[in-house]
Design an enzyme around this catalytic site. Structure first.
Site, PDB file in Angstrom:
ATOM      1  N   CYS A  28     -26.367 -12.646 -20.537  1.00  0.00           N
ATOM      2  CA  CYS A  28     -26.005 -13.954 -19.976  1.00  0.00           C
ATOM      3  C   CYS A  28     -26.739 -14.257 -18.679  1.00  0.00           C
ATOM      4  O   CYS A  28     -26.550 -15.313 -18.090  1.00  0.00           O
ATOM      5  CB  CYS A  28     -24.495 -14.062 -19.764  1.00  0.00           C
ATOM      6  N   CYS A  53     -18.980 -12.695 -19.473  1.00  0.00           N
ATOM      7  CA  CYS A  53     -20.269 -12.778 -20.149  1.00  0.00           C
ATOM      8  C   CYS A  53     -20.221 -13.815 -21.276  1.00  0.00           C
ATOM      9  O   CYS A  53     -21.101 -14.662 -21.399  1.00  0.00           O
ATOM     10  CB  CYS A  53     -20.627 -11.406 -20.717  1.00  0.00           C
ATOM     11  N   CYS A  73     -27.733  -9.512 -15.986  1.00  0.00           N
ATOM     12  CA  CYS A  73     -27.192  -9.191 -17.317  1.00  0.00           C
ATOM     13  C   CYS A  73     -28.187  -9.611 -18.388  1.00  0.00           C
ATOM     14  O   CYS A  73     -28.697 -10.733 -18.370  1.00  0.00           O
ATOM     15  CB  CYS A  73     -25.855  -9.908 -17.522  1.00  0.00           C
ATOM     16  N   CYS A 125     -23.093  -7.333 -18.746  1.00  0.00           N
ATOM     17  CA  CYS A 125     -21.843  -7.519 -18.013  1.00  0.00           C
ATOM     18  C   CYS A 125     -20.786  -6.545 -18.507  1.00  0.00           C
ATOM     19  O   CYS A 125     -20.577  -6.398 -19.713  1.00  0.00           O
ATOM     20  CB  CYS A 125     -21.284  -8.919 -18.241  1.00  0.00           C
ATOM     21  N   GLY A 154       0.793  -1.227   0.000  1.00  0.00           N
ATOM     22  CA  GLY A 154       0.000   0.000   0.000  1.00  0.00           C
ATOM     23  C   GLY A 154       0.824   1.274   0.000  1.00  0.00           C
ATOM     24  O   GLY A 154       0.279   2.354  -0.191  1.00  0.00           O
TER      25      GLY A 154
END
Lengths: 306, 372
Positions: free
Chosen positions: A253, A281, A250, A275, A41
């Site tokens: 899909c 997808c 979605c 998606c 970080g």
């Protein structure tokens, strides 16, 4: 487009090394990466180079990828979750040209995934590296524009300002109004910008099996989250962190619990949600999942055949 | 039914083909040669070399041609090439006092050793369009003076001999020379790194900041002590030989700005310096640079920092046009994932807002009726 430019260039005007950067530069970048991994970080300053694509277009991610990529790597590049957005196409072509490496769109097959704004829906596995393109690495930048100040704040772990900002959000809007680039705390120490991914993706960073590397070219910073590291989104006890939820699945899909793009269909307010992760997808459709608006046109068959 | 948009790769290839054709323009018109660009658009070439930090007129001309005359794009092309070159070391400091001057003017002395030499300048031309230039009329050969061998001493040295101007800051020879292309920026920035950053900074940005200092935002009472343009030798110390060897010549523009300075706790009353040094003939840039350099010395000279031009982080973090243009133009890239997140939030907040205001309506209505 296919052969690497190394050794073959006969013009005296310009010739380039494997993966564009010279080996000295790669070594410098690898050192910064190692330091970043050692201090999860923490933003490591590095001597970012001019790249043959503009600053702000992924030069940090490209430098990180160029420094770690080897001839046996398989590269996937996504932008907004999609393999076929113009900048993803351009960066993938850049490495295919300068390094001659294999590329893929399949998340599990890739050893290096360079991304802008998304983390793939398919969970990453050990051995994979996710390289983020980062525009503004400093999570405190919009609270304090001066680098001299923000570095001090990190050194002293002085993150009160960020909590005040989030609190003010709640006071004004009734909720935390940060929807992307949502700040996280890494391994209990550094507050880090996850790059402008939607906060939907923040939980995927936590205890990931993959190595996550972040490159900011213009701002000359590299940082890292090693595998199995705690990544916690900042919040309050009475206002816990929560991700976006979509009301419908979605349209292509039928996937739920994934991040969706809104597509405007007409000028009468028609919308559909699909998606954002194109590979996710496509593989779901190949497995036979069907969304409400999925037609029977050849595109599906072609993609199913891949 | 919906078919997802595909084909980024073909679209990019086609766009670049179109770009190549547009760059070339009308094929019946002869194409530009690099010699024409380097020879006839030499100030553009100089700017690209300066901001591109690479002294190579041929490559700069190529970059300008490839960039269709977009100089920032040309600077970018040159930088992206320069960054791949190995770094062998650094030259000895160039001696601008020994410059073979083509132009040398001072605004602070009427006459001085070496004289005022106007050289090839736009100054004192009347800015009237010249229709004859549409053709290629032969020109009178320029008048050339014989070399008198007189040393053209620097104005800052004339002032310095009398102690009227501060000395050039002493440099610690044991400290390595900064290289902003090899180390990330750090604040506060030393003078060497600051001057490097300004030297490759955007001419327009520095010009505007310099102008702001003249209009009261960090006023420094500047006088153009001297501007000189000409060629200098570049020497490199070869460790194996033990002495410096001239490896070539570069054309430079140097500007020494003389600024008034009323003593402070740190310095006695004397004039202060602002310094500008740029590749090629780039007088506007060198002058702007010297004004910005002076403004940025505020904390060193114990002055209050009250204006943008004095703010080191602000000026030096934003003067690079390759960085600026990249980040501004990256807004063209798709951002729909983040935009979706914002859309979602704004819709929710609007829904809550309307739910709230609908709840309030009866009370509002009653109040209005009462008022009527």
């Amino acid at each position: 487009m296919t052969a690497p430019m190394t050794e073959t260039n006969t013009q005296n005007l310009a010739s380039y090394n494997f993966a564009y950067l010279d080996e000295q530069t790669k070594r410098m970048i690898r050192r910064a990466i190692l330091k970043g991994i050692a201090i999860p970080g923490y933003q490591v300053p590095f001597a970012s180079r001019e790249m043959p694509m503009p600053y702000g277009w992924g030069t940090g991610g490209v430098q990180v990828t160029a420094a770690i990529i080897g001839r046996d790597d398989v590269l996937k590049v996504i932008d907004q979750g999609a393999d076929d957005t113009t900048n993803a196409v351009s960066i993938r072509a850049f490495f295919a040209k300068t390094a001659g490496v294999a590329t893929t769109t399949a998340t599990p097959d890739a050893t290096i995934i360079q991304t802008r704004h998304r983390i793939p829906e398919t969970p990453l596995h050990a051995g994979q590296v996710l390289v983020y393109q980062v525009p503004i690495p400093e999570p405190l930048r919009f609270l304090e524009p001066r680098e001299t100040e923000t570095r001090k704040m990190h050194a002293l772990e002085e993150y009160g300002l960020m909590h005040v900002k989030l609190y003010e959000d709640i006071a004004r809007n009734g909720r935390i109004a940060t929807t992307y680039a949502y700040p996280v705390k890494v391994e209990g120490r550094y507050v880090m910008d996850p790059s402008p991914t939607p906060k939907f993706d923040n939980p995927k960073m936590h205890q990931s099996e993959a190595l996550q590397l972040f490159g900011a070219g213009r701002e000359k910073r590299i940082y890292a989250v090693p595998p199995h590291t705690n990544v916690v989104s900042l919040d309050f006890e009475d206002h816990p962190f929560e991700i976006q939820h979509f009301t419908e699945p979605c349209a292509l899909c039928g996937a739920e619990q994934v991040y969706l793009d809104e597509v405007v269909l007409d000028d009468k307010g028609g919308r559909m949600f699909v998606c954002s992760d194109t590979h996710h997808c496509e593989s779901r459709r190949a497995e036979g999942h069907r969304g409400a608006l999925l037609g029977d046109e050849p595109v599906v068959e072609k993609e199913a055949a891949i | 039914m919906y078919v997802a948009v595909k084909g980024g790769e073909a679209a990019i290839a086609n766009a670049h083909r179109l770009l190549a054709a547009r760059r070339r323009g009308d094929a019946d018109v002869p194409g530009l040669t690099l010699d024409q660009i380097a020879g006839q658009l030499s100030l553009a070439v100089d700017r690209v070399m300066g901001e591109g930090s690479l002294y190579d007129p041929e490559l700069a001309a190529l970059a300008i041609k490839q960039a269709r005359g977009d100089l920032i794009e040309a600077v970018f092309l040159l930088r992206a090439y320069r960054t791949t070159l190995p770094r062998f070391g650094h030259s000895e400091p160039v001696d601008t006092g020994a410059m073979l001057v083509e132009r040398r003017i001072s605004a602070v002395y009427k006459d001085l050793p070496g004289g005022q030499l106007l050289g090839p300048t736009f100054d004192y031309t009347h800015r009237l369009l010249d229709p004859e230039l549409a053709g290629d009329e032969p020109l009178d050969a320029p008048e050339m003076a014989a070399d008198t061998g007189e040393r053209v001493i620097r104005v800052s040295d004339i002032l310095g001999d009398e102690g009227l101007i501060e000395d050039d800051p002493a440099t610690d020879a044991s400290r390595p020379v900064a290289d902003i292309t090899r180390t990330p920026m750090e604040f506060p920035m030393e003078r060497d790194a600051r001057l490097q950053t300004l030297a490759r900074g955007d001419e327009g940005f520095l010009l505007a900041l310099a102008y702001s200092t003249q209009r009261g935002y960090a006023r420094s009472h500047p006088f153009a002590g001297e501007i000189r343009i000409g060629e200098v030798d570049v020497e490199v110390m070869i460790p194996e030989l033990g002495f410096a060897v001239v490896i070539g010549r570069v054309k430079l523009t140097e500007c020494q700005m003389v600024n008034q300075f009323k003593g402070s706790t740190k310095a006695p009353p004397q004039f202060t310096r602002g310094y500008g040094l740029v590749f090629g003939q780039a007088e506007r840039k060198a002058m702007a640079m010297s004004l910005c350099d002076r403004a940025l010395r505020a904390s060193e000279l114990g002055e209050d920092i009250v204006a943008p031009a004095q703010d080191e982080e602000f000026v030096l973090s934003h003067c690079d046009n390759v960085q600026s243009t990249g980040f501004v133009e990256h807004l063209k890239l798709p951002h729909y994932v983040d935009f979706q997140a914002e859309l979602d939030l704004v819709r929710r907040m609007r829904a809550e807002h309307f739910a709230r205001t609908e709840g309030d309506t009866p009370a509002d209505g009653a109040a209005r009726e009462a008022a009527e």
